[in-house]
Design a protein around this motif. Structure first.
Motif, short mmCIF file in Angstrom:
data_model
loop_
_atom_site.label_atom_id
_atom_site.label_comp_id
_atom_site.label_asym_id
_atom_site.label_seq_id
_atom_site.Cartn_x
_atom_site.Cartn_y
_atom_site.Cartn_z
N ALA A 11 0.73 -0.99 -0.19
CA ALA A 11 -0.18 0.12 0.16
C ALA A 11 0.92 1.35 0.27
N GLN A 12 1.72 1.61 0.69
CA GLN A 12 2.75 2.50 0.99
C GLN A 12 3.61 2.64 -0.38
N LEU A 13 4.00 1.34 -1.11
CA LEU A 13 4.58 1.76 -2.43
C LEU A 13 3.73 2.04 -3.23
N ALA A 14 2.25 1.54 -3.54
CA ALA A 14 1.45 2.14 -4.40
C ALA A 14 0.74 3.43 -4.07
N GLY A 15 1.21 3.90 -3.12
CA GLY A 15 0.42 5.23 -2.58
C GLY A 15 -1.11 5.14 -2.80
N VAL A 16 -1.88 4.09 -2.00
CA VAL A 16 -2.59 3.71 -1.64
C VAL A 16 -3.13 3.37 0.00
N SER A 17 -4.33 3.27 0.57
CA SER A 17 -4.63 3.25 1.84
C SER A 17 -4.41 1.41 1.89
N VAL A 18 -3.64 1.43 3.28
CA VAL A 18 -3.71 0.31 3.78
C VAL A 18 -5.75 -0.33 3.69
N GLU A 19 -6.32 0.35 4.24
CA GLU A 19 -7.25 -0.84 3.91
C GLU A 19 -8.11 -0.53 2.49
N TYR A 20 -8.17 -0.39 1.55
CA TYR A 20 -8.03 0.43 0.13
C TYR A 20 -7.46 -0.76 -0.22
N TYR A 21 -6.09 -1.24 -0.28
CA TYR A 21 -5.30 -1.87 -1.11
C TYR A 21 -5.97 -3.70 -0.18
N SER A 22 -5.97 -3.97 0.63
CA SER A 22 -6.31 -4.56 1.81
C SER A 22 -8.17 -5.45 0.63
N ARG A 23 -8.66 -3.91 -0.10
CA ARG A 23 -9.68 -4.69 0.07
C ARG A 23 -9.48 -5.58 -1.51
N ASP A 68 -11.18 -7.98 -4.62
CA ASP A 68 -12.20 -6.70 -5.24
C ASP A 68 -11.64 -5.76 -6.22
N LEU A 69 -11.76 -6.26 -7.14
CA LEU A 69 -11.10 -5.04 -8.70
C LEU A 69 -12.22 -4.32 -8.85
N SER A 70 -13.50 -3.90 -8.68
CA SER A 70 -14.43 -4.02 -9.32
C SER A 70 -13.61 -2.16 -9.19
N GLY A 71 -14.17 -1.19 -10.64
CA GLY A 71 -14.06 0.61 -10.25
C GLY A 71 -12.88 0.58 -9.90
N VAL A 72 -11.79 0.08 -10.57
CA VAL A 72 -10.66 0.18 -10.07
C VAL A 72 -10.11 1.37 -11.34
N ASP A 109 -7.31 3.09 -14.29
CA ASP A 109 -6.07 2.72 -14.36
C ASP A 109 -4.48 3.51 -13.21
N HIS A 110 -4.77 4.80 -12.66
CA HIS A 110 -3.87 5.02 -12.58
C HIS A 110 -3.54 4.45 -11.06
N VAL A 111 -4.36 3.27 -10.48
CA VAL A 111 -4.21 2.66 -9.44
C VAL A 111 -3.52 1.22 -10.07
N LEU A 112 -4.31 0.49 -10.99
CA LEU A 112 -3.69 -0.31 -11.81
C LEU A 112 -1.89 -0.11 -12.22
N ASP A 113 -1.71 1.28 -12.82
CA ASP A 113 0.10 1.19 -12.40
C ASP A 113 0.34 0.86 -11.82
N ALA A 114 -0.65 1.80 -10.36
CA ALA A 114 0.46 2.32 -8.54
C ALA A 114 0.82 0.48 -8.28
N ARG A 152 -10.77 -6.41 -15.65
CA ARG A 152 -12.09 -6.00 -16.35
C ARG A 152 -13.12 -7.15 -16.30
N VAL A 153 -12.58 -8.00 -16.01
CA VAL A 153 -13.59 -8.68 -15.60
C VAL A 153 -14.40 -8.80 -14.35
N ALA A 154 -13.98 -7.61 -13.28
CA ALA A 154 -14.21 -7.48 -12.09
C ALA A 154 -14.83 -6.23 -12.36
N GLY A 155 -15.26 -5.59 -12.92
CA GLY A 155 -15.57 -4.45 -13.65
C GLY A 155 -17.18 -5.07 -13.60
N PRO A 156 -17.96 -2.79 -13.29
CA PRO A 156 -19.25 -3.09 -13.48
C PRO A 156 -19.98 -3.61 -14.64
#
Length: 292
Positions: free
Chosen positions: A42-54, A59-63, A65-70, A90-94
């Motif tokens: 999470a630290q390396l990707a610049g997201v919260s621990v809670e978000y990365y844990s999700r 659960d990759l729904s709605g993620v 491209d910026h987060v995927l890059d990170a 893509r498969v997990a998307g809405p």
């Protein structure tokens, strides 16, 4: 092949492969698991621990491209792994869960004519499951052991490698062939987890082969567009062949053609194999040679 399970196991397996030292992070205390902790990713990707844990719970729904890059940077994904992550997202998307348009179980006549015109190189067409759907004459001669093992059914790379002992003699580097085949199946599962034939194949191999189960658990994915492969053919002996893979985008299939280094021993043996393919007795089925 549950999408959430694939996401969870893929991200967990990639995280386990990276040490804090490799990631440029300090390491303190005894670690219960190999690789990075969730908080470190999470630290390396610049997201919260809670978000990365999700995300790692599947659960990759709605993620974005910026987060995927990170994530790709944090987990040091190669091109094939990054593409796999995008497929899982893509498969997990809405939206409704739709199967990709299934690939045909046979090739168009124009594709078969193209194969038949390639008289100097073994060539074949396969789908994402590794089914060999069509070959040229030299391809049938090269893959004679695999075709014979199929006993009239569609030859499949994975079934031959993991369920037929002859594959250990046919592939000059069996372990590499096994690793590559499972990695290709993982990539296909990420693209189309709702392919029942693929699910059935993976279930069959998981039940019958410990070698397959061990490799499947690694969650490695790769792309194979070109390279080299060693063979031990029952007619001509050892062959060292290069290969090129071309996507038949209109059909969702892949054409693979083999070649040799000019002036090499393998070039001479390939000519000998072509002569055998032309002069030896053939099975009545037009694309299935007997094993000599």
């Amino acid at each position: 092949m549950n999408n959430r399970e694939q996401i969870r196991e893929f991200l967990t397996s990639r995280r386990a492969k990276i040490s804090p030292q490799q990631a440029g992070l300090p390491s303190y205390g005894t670690r219960r698991v190999p690789g990075l902790r969730r908080a470190e990713v999470a630290q390396l990707a610049g997201v919260s621990v809670e978000y990365y844990s999700r995300l790692e719970r599947g659960d990759l729904s709605g993620v974005s491209d910026h987060v995927l890059d990170a994530l790709a940077r944090a987990l040091r994904l190669n091109d094939a792994e990054r593409t796999h992550l995008e497929d899982l997202a893509r498969v997990a998307g809405p939206g409704p869960r739709r199967r990709r348009r299934p690939a045909p179980d046979q090739v168009r006549p124009a594709v078969q004519r193209l194969l038949d015109a390639m008289t100097g190189a073994p060539a074949f067409v396969m789908n994402g499951r590794g089914d060999v759907l069509a070959t040229n004459a030299l391809g049938r001669a090269l893959y004679a052991p695999m075709i014979d093992a199929a006993r009239g059914a569609t030859p499949n790379h994975s079934r031959f490698i993991f369920l037929d002992p002859r594959s250990h003699q046919f592939w000059g580097d069996w372990n590499r062939a096994a690793d590559d085949t499972v990695a290709l199946l993982h990539a296909q599962a990420g693209r189309d987890p709702y392919d029942k034939d693929l699910t059935d194949l993976i279930g069959e191999l998981s039940t019958r082969s410990e070698d397959f189960r061990t490799r499947w658990a690694r969650h490695d994915v790769r792309q194979h567009h070109q390279g080299a492969k060693p063979f031990h053919h029952p007619v001509v002996g050892d062959l060292h062949l290069t290969y090129e893979s071309l996507d038949l985008t209109a059909d969702g299939l892949t054409l693979v053609a083999y070649g040799t280094e000019p002036g090499s021993d393998s070039e001479d043996k390939l000519r000998l194999l072509a002569s055998w393919a032309t002069t030896s007795d053939r099975d009545t089925a037009p694309h299935t040679p007997p094993v000599p």
